[in-house]
Design a protein around this motif. Structure first.
Motif, PDB file in Angstrom:
ATOM      1  N   GLN A 101       0.829  -1.202   0.000  1.00  0.00           N
ATOM      2  CA  GLN A 101       0.000   0.000   0.000  1.00  0.00           C
ATOM      3  C   GLN A 101       0.868   1.257   0.000  1.00  0.00           C
ATOM      4  N   MET A 102       1.951   1.246   0.775  1.00  0.00           N
ATOM      5  CA  MET A 102       2.843   2.411   0.811  1.00  0.00           C
ATOM      6  C   MET A 102       3.583   2.570  -0.516  1.00  0.00           C
ATOM      7  N   LYS A 103       3.931   1.477  -1.128  1.00  0.00           N
ATOM      8  CA  LYS A 103       4.630   1.519  -2.412  1.00  0.00           C
ATOM      9  C   LYS A 103       3.708   1.969  -3.554  1.00  0.00           C
TER      10      LYS A 103
ATOM     11  N   ARG B  74       6.741   6.472  10.530  1.00  0.00           N
ATOM     12  CA  ARG B  74       6.138   6.498   9.199  1.00  0.00           C
ATOM     13  C   ARG B  74       6.778   7.544   8.291  1.00  0.00           C
ATOM     14  N   VAL B  75       7.335   8.594   8.883  1.00  0.00           N
ATOM     15  CA  VAL B  75       7.972   9.630   8.068  1.00  0.00           C
ATOM     16  C   VAL B  75       9.111   9.019   7.261  1.00  0.00           C
ATOM     17  N   VAL B  76       9.997   8.294   7.943  1.00  0.00           N
ATOM     18  CA  VAL B  76      11.117   7.657   7.250  1.00  0.00           C
ATOM     19  C   VAL B  76      10.629   6.485   6.402  1.00  0.00           C
ATOM     20  N   GLU B  77       9.623   5.767   6.877  1.00  0.00           N
ATOM     21  CA  GLU B  77       9.059   4.663   6.104  1.00  0.00           C
ATOM     22  C   GLU B  77       8.529   5.150   4.762  1.00  0.00           C
ATOM     23  N   SER B  78       7.862   6.282   4.764  1.00  0.00           N
ATOM     24  CA  SER B  78       7.334   6.845   3.518  1.00  0.00           C
ATOM     25  C   SER B  78       8.467   7.105   2.533  1.00  0.00           C
ATOM     26  N   ILE B  79       9.529   7.708   3.039  1.00  0.00           N
ATOM     27  CA  ILE B  79      10.692   7.976   2.183  1.00  0.00           C
ATOM     28  C   ILE B  79      11.314   6.667   1.717  1.00  0.00           C
TER      29      ILE B  79
ATOM     30  N   VAL C 116       5.297  10.190  -0.823  1.00  0.00           N
ATOM     31  CA  VAL C 116       5.417  11.534  -0.251  1.00  0.00           C
ATOM     32  C   VAL C 116       4.781  11.561   1.144  1.00  0.00           C
ATOM     33  N   PRO C 117       5.547  11.863   2.188  1.00  0.00           N
ATOM     34  CA  PRO C 117       4.989  11.859   3.551  1.00  0.00           C
ATOM     35  C   PRO C 117       4.101  13.066   3.809  1.00  0.00           C
TER      36      PRO C 117
END
Length: 610
Positions: free
Chosen positions: A492-494, A511-516, A521-522
């Motif tokens: 889902q994030m990808k 989640r901020v770093v996970e998004s990156i 885009v966080p």
């Protein structure tokens, strides 16, 4: 006479019956204790632990998390401290026990709860440890055994039981580090008070500092630093002041520069020049004092991996570290805020005074070196990812540079001096880059995605407005356990354009770093949160920062961003990614170097002459 004789017979008979009855009750009581043991303690009104037969009085402390320290050779021989976790309990950890509770072991979604919310922790480290920091004051109840590892080396297994009793005189404070559960009535009082008082993490902040105001604070701090003048001059101060002049007059970066992406920096020329000077000049002294597991024991997995990876890489670095403290520009205090909580905090006590006192004693220990006193610690730094670190380091480490995951301006974080440390959730210590990357913009069909546990007040508001309300907004609560759920979360994030990063118990979120990490885009929703590397990165280029009050308008805000701008932001996320990655062997501009650079950079801009 016959009547008196008859009365005596009845009296003897009654005594026998009472004796038999008392005996039966006593045997039943002992049987229950032996059969059910510690489970019966939950029947007591204050949650005390029942004393079982043949049990040492020293074990009679409030129930704590089991901590097993397994001292062994690392498989790679590099001294990496690998964190493994065994067992699971739904309420593990210290959730809702204080004002400054963690983002939660459920860092992202439920599968992280399964990964992190554990009943025990095993830390594998290189055999051998330093002497106790306070050998005359600290006593630890341990079960020790000797075994042999796979490679034939003799190792020591030290199991620190959940009833571990850490005692300390700490006469200066007039109280012990850990009080007896029966003798410390303040524990009961604080417990009653906590039931009536709503915790800070469950309430919106009383004041809000916007991102624009943070930018103004940073600019103002650069002009007028409040750092104290050193008590005596040092050649290292002159080197730092000279470096500042060079950074302020940095030449423009060549257009052929490919390692750095200028749009994501506040001033890429200053950053590049500062980084070059750091590589050429900076020397760090790492304090050797301190006993494991609080000191020199890096955690490389889970939510607190950032402090562990930096500790491991800094202590093993040869380029920046020096053995002679007189040659150092800066001084690193290598303690783990997570292990401090694990080792000393008495569960359910709602009292962290002993943790802060422990670190106060540690800074006083440094008085045998003149360096801390020279600047009141302004050239000393710490790296801590646990949410309690701002409280634990208050006052006695107030002038130190603090790299904190909990970068909350309302909790003492100083913009321009302190560093916002990225909270990185590492699932595989041997392969921290697993599953890196994501789909290109054209294949990201979902507008926004979020899934996770309901930590704090904000996530409930988010779900109230957006859960099952709009097909473009995939906003979920806790997902089911299992590998399939984990892979679905990552997919889902990808596949989403924007990844929602709401605060949990505290302002920071992995989640901020996970998004990156997954090139999404966080969208940061966390009032008063200072984004990582705020002093050098321009977060408006690769993230969307939304005020908590604007959650009802979330979709409108995201749709108002033109597609062309989104594509540029997504490109910037991909370019910023290299600055948020850990490597077993540090690489240029990676996360280790970015943390160290921000510490160096802030020190340069607050240094003063004698």
């Amino acid at each position: 006479m016959e009547v008196r004789s008859e009365l005596r017979k009845h009296s003897r008979s009654g005594k026998r019956k009472w004796a038999v009855l008392v005996g039966i009750v006593a045997l039943t009581h002992i049987f229950l204790l032996l059969s059910y043991g510690d489970a019966l303690r939950y029947l007591l009104p204050d949650g005390r632990r029942l004393k079982l037969p043949n049990e040492n009085n020293a074990l009679m402390t409030p129930s704590r998390n089991t901590l097993a320290v397994n001292v062994s050779e690392d498989s790679a021989g590099s001294g990496i401290h690998v964190l493994e976790k065994n067992g699971y309990v739904s309420d593990f950890g210290l959730r809702n026990e204080s004002e400054d509770d963690d983002e939660g072991f459920v860092g992202n979604v439920d599968f992280e709860s399964f990964e992190d919310a554990k009943d025990s922790i095993i830390i594998k480290e290189v055999a051998g440890s330093s002497d106790s920091l306070f050998p005359s004051e600290t006593t630890v109840m341990q079960n020790e055994s000797v075994s042999t590892s796979n490679n034939g080396h003799q190792v020591q297994n030290v199991s620190v039981q959940s009833q571990k009793n850490v005692k300390s005189s700490m006469s200066s404070a007039g109280s012990s580090i850990v009080g007896s559960a029966f003798g410390n009535s303040s524990l009961l009082v604080s417990k009653k008070v906590s039931k009536k008082k709503k915790m800070r993490c469950d309430l919106p902040p009383k004041s809000v500092t916007t991102i624009d105001e943070m930018n103004r604070i940073l600019t103002r701090h650069r002009r007028t630093s409040r750092a104290m003048r050193p008590r005596w001059s040092s050649r290292r101060d002159e080197e730092i002041l000279t470096a500042r002049k060079e950074i302020e007059n940095a030449p423009p970066v060549a257009t052929s520069e490919r390692q750095l992406y200028p749009p994501i920096f506040r001033n890429v020329s200053m950053f590049k020049r500062s980084y070059e000077l750091m590589e050429r000049i900076l020397k760090v002294y790492v304090y050797k004092e301190g006993n494991r597991p609080i000191f020199h024991t890096p955690i490389l997995k889970g939510l607190y991996a950032s402090e562990g990876w930096f500790m491991k890489l800094m202590e093993g670095n040869k380029q920046y570290t020096v053995k002679d403290p007189r040659k150092a520009h800066m001084y690193y205090m290598p303690f783990s805020a997570r292990m401090l909580e694990y080792t000393l905090y008495v569960r359910n006590s709602h009292n962290r005074t002993n943790l802060r006192q422990f670190l106060k004693e540690y800074t006083e220990l440094s008085s045998k070196y003149p360096f801390f006193n020279r600047t009141d610690g302004a050239d000393h730094f710490l790296v801590a990812c646990h949410d309690w670190a701002p409280y634990e380091t208050r006052h006695h480490m107030e002038h130190c540079i603090k790299a904190l995951c909990n970068a909350d301006v309302t909790a003492g974080f100083k913009i321009g001096r302190d560093i916002s440390l990225p909270e990185t959730y590492v699932r595989a210590a041997k392969n921290p880059l697993r599953d890196l990357g994501g789909k290109p913009p054209s294949q990201r069909r979902t507008l926004a995605f979020y899934a996770g546990s309901m930590h704090g007040y904000l996530r409930q508001i988010l779900l109230q407005h957006w859960k099952d309300k709009d097909p473009d907004m995939k906003i979920f609560g806790q997902m089911p356990f299992g590998v399939a759920s984990k892979m679905n979360y990552i997919e889902q994030m990808k596949s989403s354009k924007y990844c929602i990063c709401p605060k949990g118990y505290e302002v920071n979120s992995p989640r901020v770093v996970e998004s990156i990490f997954y090139e999404c885009v966080p969208v940061i929703i966390s009032d008063n949160f200072v984004p990582p590397f705020f002093e050098v990165l321009d977060w408006s280029a690769f993230s969307v920062i939304v005020a908590e009050k604007d959650i009802p308008r979330l979709k409108d805000i995201l749709l108002s961003i033109p597609e062309e701008k989104y594509v540029k932001m997504q490109m910037a996320v991909r370019k910023a990614q290299r600055h948020f990655l850990w490597h077993a062997k540090p690489e240029k501009y990676d996360l280790f170097h970015m943390v160290l650079h921000s510490i160096w950079y802030n020190r340069v801009f607050q240094a003063k002459r004698r």
